[in-house]
Scaffold this active site. Structure first.
Site, PDB file in Angstrom:
ATOM      1  N   VAL A  66     -62.283 -52.313  12.797  1.00 52.72           N
ATOM      2  CA  VAL A  66     -62.812 -51.674  14.879  1.00 52.72           C
ATOM      3  C   VAL A  66     -64.180 -52.421  15.182  1.00 52.72           C
ATOM      4  O   VAL A  66     -64.820 -53.607  15.773  1.00 52.72           O
ATOM      5  CB  VAL A  66     -61.623 -51.708  15.576  1.00 52.72           C
ATOM      6  CG1 VAL A  66     -62.567 -51.835  16.442  1.00 52.72           C
ATOM      7  CG2 VAL A  66     -60.331 -51.663  15.294  1.00 52.72           C
ATOM      8  N   GLU A  67     -64.900 -51.884  13.955  1.00 53.40           N
ATOM      9  CA  GLU A  67     -66.350 -51.615  13.893  1.00 53.40           C
ATOM     10  C   GLU A  67     -66.872 -52.572  13.302  1.00 53.40           C
ATOM     11  O   GLU A  67     -67.667 -53.216  14.158  1.00 53.40           O
ATOM     12  CB  GLU A  67     -67.361 -50.181  13.919  1.00 53.40           C
ATOM     13  CG  GLU A  67     -66.582 -48.815  14.557  1.00 53.40           C
ATOM     14  CD  GLU A  67     -67.068 -49.078  15.908  1.00 53.40           C
ATOM     15  OE1 GLU A  67     -68.036 -49.677  16.339  1.00 53.40           O
ATOM     16  OE2 GLU A  67     -66.800 -47.961  16.857  1.00 53.40           O
TER      17      GLU A  67
END
Length: 197
Positions: A66-67
Site C-alpha cells: 500500500v505504501e
C-alpha cells in the site's frame, strides 16, 4: 440519451479489458495473477524482522504494497521515503537512544532492509501502544498523536480504546486498503502455514 460517440469506445475498451483479464486467469490461474499483483518481494528481510519484532509477515507485506508498491526509491509528496514510506523525522526519532540507538542518515530509508527493519519496529511500537491493528494502521498513516486524540474523543472512539470513526478520509481509505491487501496476502501466501491467524 445514449451518446454512441462517447460511450461506444468506452464499452469496447471495457469488453477488451474484461476479455484480457479472463484470459489471464484462464492461462495463469487466480493464484498466479494474485501473486503478480501482490508480490512478496524482499522476503528475506520481511521474514527476519517479522520474527525479530513479532509482527506477522503478511502485515509487513501489506504495508509495503500500500505504501510504495515495492518501490524502494519511492518518495511521497509529504516526504516519506522508501519501501515502508517513513518520514525522515520519524526515522530520526526511531534511531535515537530511546529506541534503536543508531546514528543513520535518513537517506538509508532507501535501503530496503533499513526501511523494512525500521518500519516493522515502528509497527511493533504502535501495536504495543494501541493493541489493535486497525488503530495501528491509522496511526502509521495519520500519525500516532492524531490517533491518541481520536481515541480520547467519543465522536471517534468507543471509549474502550477502539476507533469507531476516522475523521481523516485519506486515513480511513488507507486502513481499508491495508486490510484488503492483508486479506490477499494471508490467503495467497500464508493460508496453509501453521500458526498464521
Amino acid at each position: 440519451m445514449f451518446n454512441s460517440k462517447i460511450k461506444l469506445p468506452m464499452v469496447i475498451a471495457l469488453i477488451i479489458l474484461g476479455a484480457f483479464a479472463i484470459s489471464l486467469l484462464a492461462h495463469f490461474g487466480i493464484t498466479a495473477v494474485k501473486k503478480h499483483i501482490f508480490p512478496a518481494e524482499y522476503l528475506q528481510h520481511v521474514e527476519k524482522y517479522a520474527s525479530e519484532y513479532n509482527i506477522p509477515e503478511y502485515i509487513i507485506l501489506s504495508i509495503i504494497k500500500v505504501e510504495s508498491d515495492f518501490d524502494p526509491n519511492a518518495t511521497s509528496s509529504a516526504g516519506a521515503m522508501g519501501l515502508m514510506q517513513m518520514l525522515p523525522a520519524t526515522f530520526t526519532w526511531l534511531t535515537s537512544f530511546e529506541h534503536l540507538n543508531e546514528n543513520l542518515s535518513y537517506y538509508k530509508l532507501y535501503d530496503p532492509e533499513v526501511s523494512i527493519r525500521y518500519g516493522t519496529y515502528y509497527l511493533q511500537y504502535l501495536f504495543e501502544k494501541f493493541h489493535d491493528w486497525d488503530t495501528v494502521f491509522a496511526a502509521y498513516n495519520g500519525g500516532e498523536g492524531n490517533v491518541a486524540k481520536w481515541l480520547d474523543d467519543p465522536e471517534y472512539s468507543d471509549g474502550k480504546g477502539n476507533l469507531t470513526n476516522i475523521p481523516f478520509p485519506e486515513t480511513e481509505k488507507y486502513v481499508k486498503k491495508v486490510n484488503f491487501s492483508l486479506d490477499v496476502y494471508r490467503s495467497t501466501y500464508y493460508k496453509n502455514k501453521v500458526g498464521v491467524k
